[in-house]
Design a protein around this motif. Structure first.
Motif, PDB file in Angstrom:
ATOM      1  N   VAL A 151      23.730   8.982  83.115  1.00 27.52           N
ATOM      2  CA  VAL A 151      24.536  10.088  83.629  1.00 27.52           C
ATOM      3  C   VAL A 151      24.113  11.398  82.980  1.00 27.52           C
ATOM      4  O   VAL A 151      23.922  12.414  83.656  1.00 27.52           O
TER       5      VAL A 151
ATOM      6  N   TYR B 207      21.845  14.582  84.861  1.00 28.64           N
ATOM      7  CA  TYR B 207      22.338  15.964  84.848  1.00 28.64           C
ATOM      8  C   TYR B 207      21.298  16.905  84.239  1.00 28.64           C
ATOM      9  O   TYR B 207      20.998  17.957  84.794  1.00 28.64           O
TER      10      TYR B 207
ATOM     11  N   SER C 189      32.358  18.115  90.900  1.00 27.47           N
ATOM     12  CA  SER C 189      33.200  17.709  89.769  1.00 27.47           C
ATOM     13  C   SER C 189      34.377  16.875  90.238  1.00 27.47           C
ATOM     14  O   SER C 189      34.723  15.867  89.612  1.00 27.47           O
TER      15      SER C 189
ATOM     16  N   CYS D 282      33.012  13.527  91.153  1.00 29.70           N
ATOM     17  CA  CYS D 282      32.719  12.727  89.953  1.00 29.70           C
ATOM     18  C   CYS D 282      33.977  12.048  89.438  1.00 29.70           C
ATOM     19  O   CYS D 282      33.944  10.892  89.023  1.00 29.70           O
TER      20      CYS D 282
ATOM     21  N   LEU E 173      28.598   8.031  90.759  1.00 25.74           N
ATOM     22  CA  LEU E 173      28.706   9.005  89.678  1.00 25.74           C
ATOM     23  C   LEU E 173      27.374   9.708  89.441  1.00 25.74           C
ATOM     24  O   LEU E 173      27.339  10.927  89.247  1.00 25.74           O
TER      25      LEU E 173
ATOM     26  N   ARG F 229      26.895  13.612  90.005  1.00 20.73           N
ATOM     27  CA  ARG F 229      26.495  14.338  88.799  1.00 20.73           C
ATOM     28  C   ARG F 229      25.220  15.152  89.066  1.00 20.73           C
ATOM     29  O   ARG F 229      25.071  16.255  88.559  1.00 20.73           O
TER      30      ARG F 229
ATOM     31  N   GLN G 175      26.318  18.110  90.960  1.00 19.70           N
ATOM     32  CA  GLN G 175      26.974  19.012  90.027  1.00 19.70           C
ATOM     33  C   GLN G 175      25.941  19.822  89.246  1.00 19.70           C
ATOM     34  O   GLN G 175      26.108  21.028  89.036  1.00 19.70           O
ATOM     35  N   ALA G 176      24.865  19.201  88.847  1.00 18.37           N
ATOM     36  CA  ALA G 176      23.814  19.906  88.119  1.00 18.37           C
ATOM     37  C   ALA G 176      23.106  20.922  89.006  1.00 18.37           C
ATOM     38  O   ALA G 176      22.744  22.008  88.541  1.00 18.37           O
TER      39      ALA G 176
END
Length: 80
Positions: free
Chosen positions: A9, A13, A44, A47, A56, A60, A63-64
């Motif tokens: 994880v 990211y 987010s 996640c 996830l 993730r 999200q990055a």
């Protein structure tokens, strides 16, 4: 989740954030900041709602990508 899952994880990211900074530098600062924050917030939430490690990791990574766009927009605002 075991230690290797946590490492995956964090690794996903960091990798997507590092690779996403270069393409995001070509975008307009205002648009990149808006869409980056929107993508970061949505990812987010996703996640937090993910059930499996695969989900996830996917969210993730999204999200990055949003974080990279928002980070560059913040740097461009500070530079002005």
């Amino acid at each position: 989740m075991v230690i290797s899952g946590v490492a995956a994880v964090v690794g996903v990211y960091a990798l997507v954030l590092a690779l996403g900074i270069l393409p995001a530098a070509r975008l307009d600062a205002r648009r990149a900041g808006f869409w980056g924050l929107l993508l970061f917030a949505g990812a987010s939430l996703a996640c937090g709602l993910s059930n499996t490690l695969g989900m996830l990791l996917l969210f993730r990574a999204l999200q990055a990508a949003g974080g990279a766009a928002a980070l560059l927009a913040a740097f461009q605002v500070l530079d002005a």
